[in-house]
Write a protein that holds these residues in place. Structure first.
Motif, PDB file in Angstrom:
ATOM      1  N   LYS A   1      -9.311  -7.948  -1.878  1.00  0.00           N
ATOM      2  CA  LYS A   1      -9.311  -8.515  -3.232  1.00  0.00           C
ATOM      3  C   LYS A   1      -8.086  -9.388  -3.475  1.00  0.00           C
ATOM      4  CE  LYS A   1     -11.753  -4.636  -5.254  1.00  0.00           C
ATOM      5  NZ  LYS A   1     -11.687  -3.499  -6.168  1.00  0.00           N
TER       6      LYS A   1
ATOM      7  N   THR B   1      -1.686  -2.255  -4.273  1.00  0.00           N
ATOM      8  CA  THR B   1      -1.287  -2.936  -5.498  1.00  0.00           C
ATOM      9  C   THR B   1      -0.659  -4.272  -5.148  1.00  0.00           C
ATOM     10  OG1 THR B   1      -0.119  -2.680  -7.610  1.00  0.00           O
ATOM     11  CG2 THR B   1       1.001  -1.872  -5.643  1.00  0.00           C
TER      12      THR B   1
ATOM     13  N   GLN C   1     -10.267  -2.864  -0.666  1.00  0.00           N
ATOM     14  CA  GLN C   1      -9.353  -3.081  -1.785  1.00  0.00           C
ATOM     15  C   GLN C   1      -8.337  -4.173  -1.444  1.00  0.00           C
ATOM     16  OE1 GLN C   1     -10.360  -1.978  -4.349  1.00  0.00           O
ATOM     17  NE2 GLN C   1     -10.644   0.199  -4.476  1.00  0.00           N
TER      18      GLN C   1
ATOM     19  N   SER D   1       0.861  -1.181   0.000  1.00  0.00           N
ATOM     20  CA  SER D   1       0.000   0.000   0.000  1.00  0.00           C
ATOM     21  C   SER D   1       0.894   1.226   0.000  1.00  0.00           C
ATOM     22  CB  SER D   1      -0.934   0.014   1.219  1.00  0.00           C
ATOM     23  OG  SER D   1      -0.197   0.186   2.400  1.00  0.00           O
TER      24      SER D   1
ATOM     25  N   PHE E   1      -3.179   3.969  -2.279  1.00  0.00           N
ATOM     26  CA  PHE E   1      -3.477   2.890  -3.209  1.00  0.00           C
ATOM     27  C   PHE E   1      -3.000   1.563  -2.635  1.00  0.00           C
ATOM     28  CE2 PHE E   1       0.706   4.538  -4.308  1.00  0.00           C
ATOM     29  CZ  PHE E   1       1.475   3.386  -4.346  1.00  0.00           C
TER      30      PHE E   1
ATOM     31  N   ASP F   1      -1.570  -2.464 -11.865  1.00  0.00           N
ATOM     32  CA  ASP F   1      -2.841  -1.876 -11.466  1.00  0.00           C
ATOM     33  C   ASP F   1      -2.739  -1.296 -10.062  1.00  0.00           C
ATOM     34  OD1 ASP F   1      -4.037  -2.572 -13.831  1.00  0.00           O
ATOM     35  OD2 ASP F   1      -4.910  -4.411 -13.051  1.00  0.00           O
ATOM     36  N   TYR F   2      -3.370  -0.150  -9.906  1.00  0.00           N
ATOM     37  CA  TYR F   2      -3.431   0.512  -8.611  1.00  0.00           C
ATOM     38  C   TYR F   2      -4.899   0.591  -8.221  1.00  0.00           C
ATOM     39  CZ  TYR F   2       1.359   1.963  -9.526  1.00  0.00           C
ATOM     40  OH  TYR F   2       2.703   1.956  -9.781  1.00  0.00           O
ATOM     41  N   TYR F   3      -5.211   0.188  -7.014  1.00  0.00           N
ATOM     42  CA  TYR F   3      -6.570   0.260  -6.497  1.00  0.00           C
ATOM     43  C   TYR F   3      -6.591   1.380  -5.467  1.00  0.00           C
ATOM     44  CZ  TYR F   3      -7.131  -4.099  -8.945  1.00  0.00           C
ATOM     45  OH  TYR F   3      -7.177  -5.050  -9.930  1.00  0.00           O
ATOM     46  N   TRP F   4      -7.212   2.477  -5.835  1.00  0.00           N
ATOM     47  CA  TRP F   4      -7.195   3.700  -5.032  1.00  0.00           C
ATOM     48  C   TRP F   4      -8.163   3.585  -3.871  1.00  0.00           C
ATOM     49  CZ3 TRP F   4      -3.199   6.155  -6.897  1.00  0.00           C
ATOM     50  CH2 TRP F   4      -2.882   6.017  -8.247  1.00  0.00           C
TER      51      TRP F   4
END
Length: 130
Positions: free
Chosen positions: A104, A30, A101, A9, A28, A88-91
């Motif tokens: 996942k 990732t 996030q 993170s 984020f 990919d970045y999950y904000w």
């Protein structure tokens, strides 16, 4: 060499959120698939790869700042199938959103390729001649 799934993170970034919800993006999550000899080396490579990608893609103008990285999860990946990971970045906008996030990447994979037990499958009705 072993493959490791490393979930990182990053926080303390300056990211404007122009979506419907005006809540600011604060970080984020990732995931990186890293091949390394040790867990410590996998962590170092994951951090290096992330910061290189961050500076080349999102922070080329140096306005977003350098994220403060934290290792959220690491595990060796066993078996033939390796997870596909991209950059990919999950904000996230708050701690609850961050946890959502994060989950996942840590939940067990679905077993879509296994056949269900016969006792779990309903028996189809059969036509009987009268």
């Amino acid at each position: 060499m072993t493959y490791y799934k490393v979930v990182l993170s990053g926080e303390n970034i300056f990211f404007e959120n122009y979506s419907d919800a005006p809540e600011p993006v604060i970080g984020f999550v990732t995931c990186k698939l890293i091949q390394a000899d040790t867990e410590e080396l996998a962590i170092a490579l994951a951090k290096r790869d992330l910061l290189v990608h961050w500076n080349h893609s999102f922070n080329s103008d140096r306005k977003l700042g350098m994220p403060k990285l934290a290792i959220e999860f690491i595990e060796p990946v066993k078996g033939w199938f390796k997870p596909k990971t991209t950059n990919d970045y999950y904000w996230f906008t708050n701690a609850a959103h961050k946890q959502e996030q994060f989950e996942k990447f840590t939940r067990a994979p679905s077993r879509w390729f296994w056949r269900k037990d016969k006792k779990d499958t309903p028996i189809p009705p059969q036509d009987t001649p009268e």
